[in-house]
Design a protein around this motif. Sequence first.
Motif, PDB file in Angstrom:
ATOM      1  N   PHE A 464       0.847  -1.207   0.000  1.00 18.61           N
ATOM      2  CA  PHE A 464       0.000   0.000   0.000  1.00 18.61           C
ATOM      3  C   PHE A 464       0.886   1.262   0.000  1.00 18.61           C
ATOM      4  O   PHE A 464       0.661   2.197  -0.764  1.00 18.61           O
ATOM      5  CB  PHE A 464      -0.909  -0.034   1.232  1.00 18.61           C
ATOM      6  N   LEU A 465       1.925   1.252   0.838  1.00 21.22           N
ATOM      7  CA  LEU A 465       2.829   2.403   0.897  1.00 21.22           C
ATOM      8  C   LEU A 465       3.539   2.589  -0.442  1.00 21.22           C
ATOM      9  O   LEU A 465       3.656   3.703  -0.945  1.00 21.22           O
ATOM     10  CB  LEU A 465       3.866   2.198   2.001  1.00 21.22           C
ATOM     11  N   ARG A 467       2.553   1.703  -3.377  1.00 19.69           N
ATOM     12  CA  ARG A 467       1.602   2.247  -4.363  1.00 19.69           C
ATOM     13  C   ARG A 467       1.423   3.755  -4.179  1.00 19.69           C
ATOM     14  O   ARG A 467       1.061   4.459  -5.089  1.00 19.69           O
ATOM     15  CB  ARG A 467       0.230   1.592  -4.185  1.00 19.69           C
ATOM     16  N   ASN A 468       1.633   4.236  -2.965  1.00 17.86           N
ATOM     17  CA  ASN A 468       1.380   5.645  -2.659  1.00 17.86           C
ATOM     18  C   ASN A 468       2.675   6.412  -2.370  1.00 17.86           C
ATOM     19  O   ASN A 468       2.669   7.347  -1.561  1.00 17.86           O
ATOM     20  CB  ASN A 468       0.402   5.750  -1.487  1.00 17.86           C
ATOM     21  N   ASN A 469       3.726   5.992  -3.027  1.00 20.04           N
ATOM     22  CA  ASN A 469       5.041   6.654  -2.894  1.00 20.04           C
ATOM     23  C   ASN A 469       5.462   6.852  -1.435  1.00 20.04           C
ATOM     24  O   ASN A 469       5.922   7.928  -1.060  1.00 20.04           O
ATOM     25  CB  ASN A 469       5.041   8.022  -3.599  1.00 20.04           C
ATOM     26  N   GLU A 471       3.675   7.242   1.131  1.00 16.94           N
ATOM     27  CA  GLU A 471       2.767   8.025   1.985  1.00 16.94           C
ATOM     28  C   GLU A 471       1.563   7.189   2.412  1.00 16.94           C
ATOM     29  O   GLU A 471       0.959   6.509   1.582  1.00 16.94           O
ATOM     30  CB  GLU A 471       2.241   9.237   1.199  1.00 16.94           C
ATOM     31  N   ASN A 473      -1.711   7.093   2.423  1.00 14.90           N
ATOM     32  CA  ASN A 473      -2.715   7.947   1.780  1.00 14.90           C
ATOM     33  C   ASN A 473      -4.143   7.449   2.031  1.00 14.90           C
ATOM     34  O   ASN A 473      -4.568   6.450   1.458  1.00 14.90           O
ATOM     35  CB  ASN A 473      -2.403   7.952   0.273  1.00 14.90           C
ATOM     36  N   ASP A 475      -6.834   8.531   0.954  1.00 11.51           N
ATOM     37  CA  ASP A 475      -7.747   8.673  -0.181  1.00 11.51           C
ATOM     38  C   ASP A 475      -7.633   7.516  -1.167  1.00 11.51           C
ATOM     39  O   ASP A 475      -8.468   7.394  -2.068  1.00 11.51           O
ATOM     40  CB  ASP A 475      -7.472   9.995  -0.917  1.00 11.51           C
ATOM     41  N   ASP A 476      -6.610   6.704  -1.017  1.00 15.09           N
ATOM     42  CA  ASP A 476      -6.494   5.522  -1.876  1.00 15.09           C
ATOM     43  C   ASP A 476      -7.518   4.498  -1.375  1.00 15.09           C
ATOM     44  O   ASP A 476      -7.400   3.958  -0.277  1.00 15.09           O
ATOM     45  CB  ASP A 476      -5.064   4.962  -1.762  1.00 15.09           C
ATOM     46  N   SER A 478      -8.021   1.587  -1.836  1.00 18.04           N
ATOM     47  CA  SER A 478      -7.572   0.240  -1.478  1.00 18.04           C
ATOM     48  C   SER A 478      -7.237   0.150   0.014  1.00 18.04           C
ATOM     49  O   SER A 478      -6.986  -0.929   0.537  1.00 18.04           O
ATOM     50  CB  SER A 478      -6.371  -0.170  -2.320  1.00 18.04           C
ATOM     51  N   VAL A 479      -7.268   1.288   0.694  1.00 16.54           N
ATOM     52  CA  VAL A 479      -7.012   1.269   2.135  1.00 16.54           C
ATOM     53  C   VAL A 479      -8.037   0.369   2.853  1.00 16.54           C
ATOM     54  O   VAL A 479      -7.739  -0.267   3.867  1.00 16.54           O
ATOM     55  CB  VAL A 479      -7.025   2.718   2.715  1.00 16.54           C
ATOM     56  N   LEU A 515      -2.346   8.145   8.551  1.00 13.03           N
ATOM     57  CA  LEU A 515      -3.425   7.572   7.749  1.00 13.03           C
ATOM     58  C   LEU A 515      -4.784   7.979   8.340  1.00 13.03           C
ATOM     59  O   LEU A 515      -5.763   8.196   7.630  1.00 13.03           O
ATOM     60  CB  LEU A 515      -3.310   6.033   7.739  1.00 13.03           C
TER      61      LEU A 515
END
Length: 600
Positions: A464-465, A467-469, A471, A473, A475-476, A478-479, A515
Amino acid sequence: METAYMKRNHLADEMNDAMAGQEVILNGWVHQLRDLGGVIFALLRDHSGMMQVVFNETISAESRKLADELRFEYCIAVRGIVALRPAGQENLEMKTGKLELKVNKLEILNPCDVLPISVSQDGGERKELRMKYRYLELRRPEISNKIIMRHQLLIFIRNFLSERGFCEIETPLLAKSTPEGARDFLVPSRVQPGYFYALPQSPQQFKQLLMVAGFPKYFQIARCLRDEDLRADRQLEHTQLDMEMSFVDRDDVLGLIETLYSAIWKEFLDYDVSTPLPRIPYKKAIEQYGIDKPDLRFGMKIINLGEIFADTGIKFLKSVLDKGGNILALRFAEQPLSRSEIDAVEEFAKEQGAFGLAHFINDNGKLKSPMAKHMSEDETSKILDMLKPGDIMFVLAHEGKAGYEIMGQTRIMLAKKYDLIDKSKYALLWVTDFPLVQWSDAESKVVSEHHPFTMPIESEWNEFLERNNGEPNPDDKSVFELSSQAYDLVINGQEMGSGSIRINRPDLQRQIFKLLGLTDDQIDSQFGHILDAFSFGAPPHGGAAMGIDRTLIQITGDEAITDVIPFPKTLKGVDPMMDSPSPVSNEQLKELHIKLDLPE
Ligand code: ASP
């Protein structure tokens, strides 16, 4: 020292046939009273049991005369001779039913006013009245026995855990606001005006800090205070068996708790719970039972008919499938249902949020259903293969988790209504791998599903991290797919408690707070202490907390936890006995620098 009253030398329960002829003194309360032709019979009750006492003119004229004053619940002392009751007058339902005490001296220790509630039996009074006079209600053995059972359970747990190296450690009641998800009870500080303590929603952070401190196994019978709306299984304060262990993995924690629970079930219910308990991942629990606390005392799992109807010509099914929804079914194989009974099931599903509920019936090998004429041969035969003659299948096409939940509630309703629950069974299980977070409509943000100290499944989290550089995130979307190492113990469809493997690294803990929408400043001011602690070699650790009140009602068979709490509060959070909460004086408020701004 001289005692001012005739103090007992025996308990009612100790009286036995061999004592006939012996003089004893009993103390207690007048439980029942009968005047039979001038001879007065009373049942004396003490905490151990009951004994019939007799006031007879020929034995003691003085006591017989005083006995005229007796009323229910007078507190008395009697001295007399133990005797066998005359033949034909025994009461074999009572332990001391073959005996009576022929009283030669009566002392009234304290009279009793007219009783507001009945003590000798359930008088059916309003709950609030019984709570106002809870101390009288607690005189009834069937009520006080539950409180004694509570004590026995706590002793059992304490011994069990002490024998296994656990140390009971008290943590502060005057604590700091903790993110357990409920509203805090606040306590103003007098010495530091404008500052507040929070009563702990749980000792969560303290117990983790004890792990950092090097205690390997902690427990506490802990009071937890949460300012939430009350329900039958919820009070403002409840008692938890709170535990934490270091240098463990999930299996160690689950193993220990299930051994404890199977020992409790053996001790208190003489029931064999086989371990290891079933473990059902959260996703599977939702897919099969539509709920994260499934009742496994009956079957009727949710069936997914998605594959059968993948290419269906039935428009509304197709459109739900195309939108990523599901076609879910419950197979009811107990008895044929009438038209109106089927309608009632549909009505129930609608109340839960369904647009409608279809059904299939195997009518001696023919498919009976409002949908039958629109179904392909292949669909028809596949459905028929799943049903014995007479079976009914309820079918729901719905999007998202809500579809499972509707079917889950319908499953429970059917089981209750058609008596499918084997009441002699206890179904204990773990639900594992809960989502890490959920969406809170009330707060319009991502919140922890368990609490922020819960360890994610690390491989998922790292992806997950990535995928979100790097961060966290929120707003993703997939959280919401991320799982955590949280688990719940479930018994007969009730959540008994929950816990998790914890985060022990400051960097990961900070990411999780981010998060959840906290800024670095907020994290440092609210949680700096625990991040600090994690930076001093915090060991891997995990634990759980089990609800003592909920565990007890499973044992006693009661419906509401108020039945096993000595002094519970009403659903409005009121204690009618002490009359709390109540206003305080202006002086008290002034000392605390508090001005009230009450609604009109
Ligand atoms: N403190 C948690 C709770 O009260 C339980 C735990 O994670 O140990 O729900």
